[in-house]
Scaffold this active site. Structure first.
Site, PDB file in Angstrom:
ATOM      1  N   THR A 162      34.060  -6.735 -31.137  1.00 19.98           N
ATOM      2  CA  THR A 162      34.269  -8.037 -30.511  1.00 19.98           C
ATOM      3  C   THR A 162      33.269  -9.074 -31.008  1.00 19.98           C
ATOM      4  O   THR A 162      32.165  -8.718 -31.448  1.00 19.98           O
ATOM      5  CB  THR A 162      34.125  -7.870 -28.980  1.00 19.98           C
ATOM      6  N   ASP A 163      33.655 -10.342 -30.872  1.00 18.39           N
ATOM      7  CA  ASP A 163      32.711 -11.420 -31.215  1.00 18.39           C
ATOM      8  C   ASP A 163      31.577 -11.527 -30.191  1.00 18.39           C
ATOM      9  O   ASP A 163      30.553 -12.162 -30.449  1.00 18.39           O
ATOM     10  CB  ASP A 163      33.435 -12.772 -31.342  1.00 18.39           C
ATOM     11  N   GLU A 164      31.758 -10.905 -29.008  1.00 19.70           N
ATOM     12  CA  GLU A 164      30.752 -11.060 -27.947  1.00 19.70           C
ATOM     13  C   GLU A 164      29.406 -10.455 -28.326  1.00 19.70           C
ATOM     14  O   GLU A 164      28.388 -10.785 -27.721  1.00 19.70           O
ATOM     15  CB  GLU A 164      31.241 -10.437 -26.633  1.00 19.70           C
ATOM     16  N   TYR A 219      28.778  -5.222 -21.080  1.00 22.41           N
ATOM     17  CA  TYR A 219      29.910  -4.929 -21.978  1.00 22.41           C
ATOM     18  C   TYR A 219      29.524  -5.186 -23.432  1.00 22.41           C
ATOM     19  O   TYR A 219      29.644  -4.302 -24.286  1.00 22.41           O
ATOM     20  CB  TYR A 219      31.139  -5.767 -21.591  1.00 22.41           C
ATOM     21  N   LYS A 253      29.087  -2.619 -26.634  1.00 19.83           N
ATOM     22  CA  LYS A 253      29.859  -2.728 -27.887  1.00 19.83           C
ATOM     23  C   LYS A 253      28.900  -2.880 -29.078  1.00 19.83           C
ATOM     24  O   LYS A 253      29.129  -2.320 -30.152  1.00 19.83           O
ATOM     25  CB  LYS A 253      30.826  -3.920 -27.830  1.00 19.83           C
TER      26      LYS A 253
HETATM   27  P1  NAD Z   1      41.915  -2.386 -22.701  1.00 18.87           P
HETATM   28  O1  NAD Z   1      40.900  -2.275 -21.621  1.00 18.87           O
HETATM   29  O2  NAD Z   1      43.202  -3.076 -22.417  1.00 18.87           O
HETATM   30  O3  NAD Z   1      42.282  -0.946 -23.256  1.00 18.87           O
HETATM   31  C1  NAD Z   1      41.323   0.050 -23.478  1.00 18.87           C
HETATM   32  C2  NAD Z   1      42.046   1.383 -23.592  1.00 18.87           C
HETATM   33  O4  NAD Z   1      41.074   2.392 -23.863  1.00 18.87           O
HETATM   34  C3  NAD Z   1      42.776   1.805 -22.318  1.00 18.87           C
HETATM   35  O5  NAD Z   1      44.064   2.281 -22.625  1.00 18.87           O
HETATM   36  C4  NAD Z   1      41.903   2.910 -21.739  1.00 18.87           C
HETATM   37  O6  NAD Z   1      42.633   3.864 -20.991  1.00 18.87           O
HETATM   38  C5  NAD Z   1      41.316   3.506 -23.004  1.00 18.87           C
HETATM   39  N1  NAD Z   1      40.047   4.186 -22.785  1.00 18.87           N
HETATM   40  C6  NAD Z   1      38.978   3.736 -22.057  1.00 18.87           C
HETATM   41  N2  NAD Z   1      38.001   4.657 -22.074  1.00 18.87           N
HETATM   42  C7  NAD Z   1      38.432   5.682 -22.842  1.00 18.87           C
HETATM   43  C8  NAD Z   1      37.864   6.911 -23.249  1.00 18.87           C
HETATM   44  N3  NAD Z   1      36.631   7.275 -22.872  1.00 18.87           N
HETATM   45  N4  NAD Z   1      38.588   7.718 -24.043  1.00 18.87           N
HETATM   46  C9  NAD Z   1      39.842   7.388 -24.415  1.00 18.87           C
HETATM   47  N5  NAD Z   1      40.430   6.238 -24.049  1.00 18.87           N
HETATM   48  C10 NAD Z   1      39.738   5.397 -23.272  1.00 18.87           C
HETATM   49  O7  NAD Z   1      41.151  -3.065 -23.901  1.00 18.87           O
HETATM   50  P2  NAD Z   1      41.705  -4.026 -25.052  1.00 18.87           P
HETATM   51  O8  NAD Z   1      41.615  -5.420 -24.598  1.00 18.87           O
HETATM   52  O9  NAD Z   1      42.986  -3.482 -25.546  1.00 18.87           O
HETATM   53  O10 NAD Z   1      40.562  -3.815 -26.152  1.00 18.87           O
HETATM   54  C11 NAD Z   1      40.670  -2.785 -27.133  1.00 18.87           C
HETATM   55  C12 NAD Z   1      39.457  -2.839 -28.031  1.00 18.87           C
HETATM   56  O11 NAD Z   1      39.378  -4.114 -28.656  1.00 18.87           O
HETATM   57  C13 NAD Z   1      38.138  -2.663 -27.281  1.00 18.87           C
HETATM   58  O12 NAD Z   1      37.284  -1.890 -28.087  1.00 18.87           O
HETATM   59  C14 NAD Z   1      37.598  -4.076 -27.132  1.00 18.87           C
HETATM   60  O13 NAD Z   1      36.195  -4.078 -27.075  1.00 18.87           O
HETATM   61  C15 NAD Z   1      38.108  -4.708 -28.401  1.00 18.87           C
HETATM   62  N6  NAD Z   1      38.344  -6.165 -28.350  1.00 18.87           N
HETATM   63  C16 NAD Z   1      39.099  -6.708 -27.337  1.00 18.87           C
HETATM   64  C17 NAD Z   1      39.359  -8.080 -27.352  1.00 18.87           C
HETATM   65  C18 NAD Z   1      40.207  -8.729 -26.272  1.00 18.87           C
HETATM   66  O14 NAD Z   1      40.290  -9.970 -26.239  1.00 18.87           O
HETATM   67  N7  NAD Z   1      40.864  -7.984 -25.396  1.00 18.87           N
HETATM   68  C19 NAD Z   1      38.841  -8.873 -28.369  1.00 18.87           C
HETATM   69  C20 NAD Z   1      38.053  -8.283 -29.367  1.00 18.87           C
HETATM   70  C21 NAD Z   1      37.833  -6.919 -29.350  1.00 18.87           C
HETATM   71  O1  DAU Z   2      35.657 -12.463 -27.073  1.00 15.81           O
HETATM   72  C1  DAU Z   2      36.303 -11.228 -27.082  1.00 15.81           C
HETATM   73  C2  DAU Z   2      36.321 -10.660 -25.683  1.00 15.81           C
HETATM   74  O2  DAU Z   2      37.286 -11.404 -24.947  1.00 15.81           O
HETATM   75  C3  DAU Z   2      36.641  -9.176 -25.644  1.00 15.81           C
HETATM   76  O3  DAU Z   2      35.630  -8.473 -26.293  1.00 15.81           O
HETATM   77  C4  DAU Z   2      36.768  -8.691 -24.199  1.00 15.81           C
HETATM   78  O4  DAU Z   2      37.178  -7.344 -24.180  1.00 15.81           O
HETATM   79  C5  DAU Z   2      37.811  -9.546 -23.495  1.00 15.81           C
HETATM   80  O5  DAU Z   2      37.900  -9.171 -22.140  1.00 15.81           O
HETATM   81  C6  DAU Z   2      37.456 -11.025 -23.610  1.00 15.81           C
HETATM   82  O6  DAU Z   2      36.255 -11.330 -22.848  1.00 15.81           O
HETATM   83  P1  DAU Z   2      36.118 -12.661 -21.968  1.00 15.81           P
HETATM   84  O7  DAU Z   2      35.096 -12.432 -20.946  1.00 15.81           O
HETATM   85  O8  DAU Z   2      35.995 -13.857 -22.832  1.00 15.81           O
HETATM   86  O9  DAU Z   2      37.622 -12.683 -21.338  1.00 15.81           O
HETATM   87  P2  DAU Z   2      38.146 -13.022 -19.867  1.00 15.81           P
HETATM   88  O10 DAU Z   2      39.627 -13.152 -19.954  1.00 15.81           O
HETATM   89  O11 DAU Z   2      37.579 -12.133 -18.833  1.00 15.81           O
HETATM   90  O12 DAU Z   2      37.550 -14.486 -19.622  1.00 15.81           O
HETATM   91  C7  DAU Z   2      37.871 -15.563 -20.501  1.00 15.81           C
HETATM   92  C8  DAU Z   2      37.092 -16.776 -20.015  1.00 15.81           C
HETATM   93  O13 DAU Z   2      37.642 -17.189 -18.746  1.00 15.81           O
HETATM   94  C9  DAU Z   2      35.633 -16.502 -19.753  1.00 15.81           C
HETATM   95  O14 DAU Z   2      34.879 -17.653 -20.090  1.00 15.81           O
HETATM   96  C10 DAU Z   2      35.555 -16.258 -18.245  1.00 15.81           C
HETATM   97  C11 DAU Z   2      36.659 -17.151 -17.713  1.00 15.81           C
HETATM   98  N1  DAU Z   2      37.328 -16.672 -16.484  1.00 15.81           N
HETATM   99  C12 DAU Z   2      37.790 -15.392 -16.448  1.00 15.81           C
HETATM  100  C13 DAU Z   2      38.413 -14.907 -15.322  1.00 15.81           C
HETATM  101  C14 DAU Z   2      38.899 -13.472 -15.281  1.00 15.81           C
HETATM  102  C15 DAU Z   2      37.527 -17.541 -15.410  1.00 15.81           C
HETATM  103  O15 DAU Z   2      37.135 -18.736 -15.460  1.00 15.81           O
HETATM  104  N2  DAU Z   2      38.166 -17.059 -14.306  1.00 15.81           N
HETATM  105  C16 DAU Z   2      38.600 -15.765 -14.200  1.00 15.81           C
HETATM  106  O16 DAU Z   2      39.137 -15.387 -13.128  1.00 15.81           O
END
Ligand code: NAD
Ligand code: DAU
Length: 356
Positions: free
Chosen positions: A133-135, A159, A163
């Site tokens: 992730t970019d975080e 988190y 990562k």
């Molecule tokens: P998600 O939470 O929707 O899915 C995670 C999946 O991993 C789930 O199906 C969960 O059951 C499984 N999991 C959790 N712990 C596990 C374990 N110990 N063993 C096996 N499976 C397990 O997450 P996502 O949003 O699909 O993110 C997927 C990946 O991409 C993550 O590594 C996250 O850090 C990364 N990522 C997410 C975003 C985003 O915006 N969602 C952006 C950049 C990177």
């Molecule tokens: O940047 C990549 C990341 O993006 C991934 O690594 C994470 O897995 C993914 O969850 C996401 O993280 P964020 O914290 O940016 O996503 P989230 O949707 O939780 O929040 C997006 C923005 O909105 C953040 O600034 C927090 C804000 N927010 C979120 C929620 C859930 C609100 O203002 N209200 C809310 O209820």
């Protein structure tokens, strides 16, 4: 040849598996622990499809992972499995340490053992792609340049720290043992099967249910949004052509303030599913107490991926968000199945008493 995907029942992982099998006949072994975020309904269209082998397992289970790697003669691993929600990491970091750090470590150990036993051509061809992730880069000021691959790591939440730790382990396994790894650091994804704890699906669903659309703080935090299928195409590209040991940033050049995103969602819902009283969904916007340690801005510079591997996103924010809102409107039964007891207790934990 077969690939192994971890976390393939989650949001991005399931989109990846579906897209992979739509474009290739190479089988996928999908390991997922099925935490609250894992949902086999995402993969329902693959029922009876012999190219998809699902195994309910933890990436931290060394013996199971090693066995699968050997049995299915895996030629590449794509590691999505993680705890992924920042707010949950604030309420309870332990699961994040367990899966994102220890789980990744044990996965790396199983992969290292398997890879060491391969013959030379298979060893050369093998890849482990770690999805990050970019975080991990921390937070930007408004006028700072976007994150490049060489930006210093400054993770701010449990988190992102977990990562970052996994990224460092992946890097170290390449540097120390020569494991052929690739790492992608992507910005915020959105699209089908996004769990409704995250901003975009939460606001779509709350809007439709007549509930508050909770904006943390002043709503001026910036995220860089990428349609999930564009993330999947970037991963496929890096897996196919990325240089071993390299890191690739993935992003859509779509920086938006949270408030703007929520207004866009409201406008789209006003058009596609107007409120019965004729008022705008924007009336449901509610400012609530900010997230502790809330990162102000993320922005990805994806030039390396574009120039070196020729990748660019297919969707703009406007086209992607329209597809997303339409998907949620057409898949209310999927959402309703997700809105289980567990989900309700999460809402209570995160939002009760938060209204500002
Ligand atoms: P998600 O939470 O929707 O899915 C995670 C999946 O991993 C789930 O199906 C969960 O059951 C499984 N999991 C959790 N712990 C596990 C374990 N110990 N063993 C096996 N499976 C397990 O997450 P996502 O949003 O699909 O993110 C997927 C990946 O991409 C993550 O590594 C996250 O850090 C990364 N990522 C997410 C975003 C985003 O915006 N969602 C952006 C950049 C990177
Ligand atoms: O940047 C990549 C990341 O993006 C991934 O690594 C994470 O897995 C993914 O969850 C996401 O993280 P964020 O914290 O940016 O996503 P989230 O949707 O939780 O929040 C997006 C923005 O909105 C953040 O600034 C927090 C804000 N927010 C979120 C929620 C859930 C609100 O203002 N209200 C809310 O209820």
């Amino acid at each position: 040849m077969t690939i192994l995907v971890t976390g393939g029942a989650g949001f991005i992982g399931s989109n990846f598996v579906l897209d992979w099998l739509a474009g290739s006949d190479e089988p996928v072994v999908n390991i997922d622990k099925l935490t609250y975020a894992g949902n086999l309904e995402n993969l329902a269209s693959l029922q009876g499809d012999g190219r998809h082998i699902f195994v309910k397992a933890d990436i931290g289970d060394y013996a199971v992972v090693l066995d699968l790697l050997k049995k299915d003669k895996i030629r590449a691993v794509v590691n999505f499995a993680a705890e992924s929600h920042v707010d949950r990491s604030i309420h309870g970091p332990e699961d994040f340490i367990q899966t994102n750090i220890l789980g990744s470590f044990r996965l790396l150990e199983a992969v290292r053992c398997y890879w060491n036993g391969l013959d030379e051509p298979d060893k050369q061809a093998f890849r482990l792609l770690h999805v990050s992730t970019d975080e991990v880069y921390g937070s930007l000021e408004k006028t700072d340049p976007q994150f490049s691959e060489t930006h210093q790591y400054r993770p701010n939440s449990p988190y992102s720290a977990s990562k970052a730790a996994s990224d460092h382990l992946v890097r170290a396994y390449h540097h120390t043992y020569g494991l052929p790894v690739l790492t992608t650091n992507c910005s915020n994804n959105y699209g089908p099967y996004h769990f409704p704890e995250k901003l975009i699906p939460l606001c779509i669903q709350n809007a439709l249910m007549g509930k508050a659309l909770p904006i943390y703080g002043d709503g001026q935090q910036i995220r860089d949004w990428l349609y999930v299928k564009d993330h999947c195409s970037a991963i496929r590209r890096v897996l196919a052509a990325g240089q071993v040991g390299e890191v690739y940033n993935v992003g859509g050049w779509n920086e938006k303030a949270n408030l703007e995103v929520v207004h866009t969602l409201c406008n789209m819902l006003d058009e596609l599913k107007p409120r019965a009283d004729g008022k705008s969904y924007a009336e449901q916007i509610t400012y609530v107490t900010d997230r502790p340690g809330h990162d102000r801005r993320y922005a990805i510079d994806a030039t390396k991926l574009q120039l070196e591997l020729g990748w660019k996103p297919a969707e703009t924010f406007d086209t992607g968000i329209r597809k997303t809102v339409q998907w949620y409107l057409e898949h209310q039964s999927w959402v309703n199945n997700v809105l289980s007891g567990d989900y309700q207790s999460w809402l209570e934990k995160n939002y009760a008493g938060r209204e500002a």
